[in-house]
Scaffold this active site. Structure first.
Site, short mmCIF file in Angstrom:
data_model
loop_
_atom_site.label_atom_id
_atom_site.label_comp_id
_atom_site.label_asym_id
_atom_site.label_seq_id
_atom_site.Cartn_x
_atom_site.Cartn_y
_atom_site.Cartn_z
N GLU A 133 0.81 -1.22 0.00
CA GLU A 133 0.00 0.00 0.00
C GLU A 133 0.84 1.27 0.00
OE1 GLU A 133 -3.07 0.68 -0.32
OE2 GLU A 133 -4.00 -1.29 -0.28
N SER A 134 1.84 1.33 0.87
CA SER A 134 2.54 2.60 1.09
C SER A 134 4.03 2.46 1.30
CB SER A 134 1.94 3.27 2.33
OG SER A 134 2.19 2.47 3.48
#
Length: 517
Positions: free
Chosen positions: A156-157
């Site tokens: 995701e990040s």
């Protein structure tokens, strides 16, 4: 036989009996735990989708003959023997909790090669994750969820809690604003809980459990986390109607979602066997990285870091939701600190005698005004007010907006919980006006001119140095200040000539554009 020899024999017999009892108890406990483990699927026990049919209880299989101790060398050949020694490093603990079915296809192989050829990238990601992984794994195990999900922020990040996507998803778990609100992640002028380590992890696991409850499949749940539950549901319904399969691999989905689970599977494979990919994972001890510390007063971020004896960037990495220079205790009653620094902070906080803890407070604009007026009222320069509150050029501050301003001797109390939870900053575009002149028609007065152009009679009177009840002769050149667009339209219709002599900011209230922080 001497009394001594009888006593020795009895003692030996008693010890052997005790050993048999302890060994039998250990086998029974192991068998019971093994039986429970095979019946409990990952997830909350109350999830209806996870409940399996309860048939008649099977009798435990007990070994026949005398019980014998298992040596460490034999333990590996017994399937139901669990190690009693906790893992020394977190990666091993994560591996032990893998419970999702493996996905095997060319996309997984492609992502494995992508990561394996970027060791520097993996090193940065894994080192960044060391602050957060223990907490995530603890939460997953508490909820009985697969520990593969602890690796999802890699996808995701890259474990960056300050990450913001082009679609405005934010934080380590990349929550969109609306989804964050649904899962009770506050987003206001003082904090964004989508970035908060504890709050966002709680919300992400709540969401993933909800999705698993809907679809009964972790791959579909992950697809829904990326693509949306409605999109996955419609894709399943479409395949069902066409008589096609409804697994993750069967559905028609966007390229990003098609790669989503393969990315996670690739990271899982690398974590499971880093040597096979010529990758070295940094040591992460199986120990909490941070502690929660309660705060009872508003406190500057810089001061909190100094009292804890940690670098400001390390403090912000653990407290990323505090995106302003002050932490409001009513909204953020605890901070996270490295394990050994929590006690340091508490001791220094209690011993602090150099004045107030916070040099900033909140001020609510009573009416719509320009930044220059707000700066005058709060005793700041306009540049400082704009800078600390991120006020864009050519924008008015809308009434009710909460701004961060210097704390003064007149403001001694901390920010209230109501403001801490609801504070927002809203802006409205400034309306630029230009001086122009229009010809008065027959019978026109200050009032009719003001009505024709949507102005106040007092303003028209002031601009023309007459009273608000005055009338004009036909053809009299009346001075008015009109918005630029209105002036241009009037000029296009040939209604009067204009000359630009001054620029003023109108106090009219145009359409409001809100910007939440």
């Amino acid at each position: 036989m001497t009394p001594h020899s009888r006593t020795t024999a009895a003692s030996a017999s008693s010890s052997f009996s005790f050993f048999r009892l302890v060994s039998l108890a250990a086998v029974l406990v192991t068998a019971l735990l093994a039986g429970c483990a095979t019946q409990q699927a990952p997830g909350l026990p109350s999830d209806p989708v996870l409940t399996t049919g309860a048939g008649p209880a099977a009798k435990p299989l007990l070994p026949s003959g005398p019980l014998q101790a298992i040596t460490p060398g034999q333990a590996g050949s017994h399937q139901n023997v669990a190690s009693t020694e906790p893992p020394k490093e977190l990666w091993d603990r994560i591996r032990r909790g893998f419970a999702m079915p493996d996905l095997q296809n060319e996309l997984v192989t492609d992502r494995e090669q992508w990561y394996a050829t970027r060791p520097d990238y993996i090193q940065r990601m894994t080192e960044r994750s060391s602050k957060y992984l223990f907490h995530i794994v603890e939460e997953l195990e508490r909820r009985q969820m697969p520990t593969e999900l602890a690796l999802l922020p890699f996808i995701e990040s890259a474990f960056n809690p300050q990450a913001v996507s082009s679609a405005k998803a934010a934080g380590m778990w990349q929550f969109m604003p609306a989804t964050g609100k649904y899962f009770d992640l506050k987003q206001n002028a003082f904090r964004d809980d989508r970035r908060d380590v504890l709050a966002s992890t709680r919300a992400a696991l709540d969401y993933l459990q909800k999705l698993y409850g809907m679809f009964g499949d972790w791959h579909l749940a992950l697809a829904a986390y990326n693509w949306g539950e409605g999109s996955v549901g419609r894709a399943i319904a479409k395949n069902q109607k066409a008589g096609l399969g409804t697994s993750y691999s069967d559905l028609n989905m966007p390229a990003e979602t098609r790669l989503y689970v393969p990315k996670l599977q690739a990271v899982k494979n690398i974590v499971a066997n880093p040597q096979a990919f010529r990758t070295e994972l940094p040591l992460i001890e199986n120990h909490p990285y941070f502690q929660q510390v309660q705060i009872t007063r508003d406190i500057d971020v810089a001061l909190a870091a100094r009292l804890a004896d940690v670098k400001i960037e390390d403090f912000k990495a653990l407290n990323p939701s505090a995106h302003r220079p002050v932490i409001i205790a009513a909204g953020t009653p605890q901070i996270l600190l490295p394990w050994d620094n929590a006690t340091v902070f508490q001791r220094n906080f209690e011993a602090y005698t150099q004045g107030q803890y916070a040099s900033w407070t909140a001020w609510t604009a009573p009416s719509t005004m320009n930044p220059a007026e707000a700066a005058r009222r709060t005793g700041m320069s306009e540049a400082d007010l704009r800078g600390v509150n991120n006020i864009p050029p050519r924008m008015l501050i809308k009434a009710g907006s909460t701004l961060l301003v210097p704390r003064s001797a007149k403001v001694e109390n901390d920010v209230t919980s109501h403001i801490a939870d609801t504070a927002q900053v809203s802006f409205a575009p400034e309306v630029v006006t230009r001086r122009t002149t229009v010809k008065a028609r027959k019978g026109e007065s200050v009032a009719t001119i003001a009505k024709r152009y949507g102005l106040s009679a007092a303003s028209v009177a002031e601009w023309n140095n007459v009273s608000a009840s005055s009338a004009f002769k036909v053809g009299h050149q009346v001075v008015v200040f009109l918005p630029v667009k209105s002036h241009a339209a009037s000029a296009g219709r040939g209604k009067g000539k204009s000359s630009v002599k001054a620029v003023k900011r109108s106090t009219a209230k145009p359409v409001v554009k809100s910007k939440k922080r």
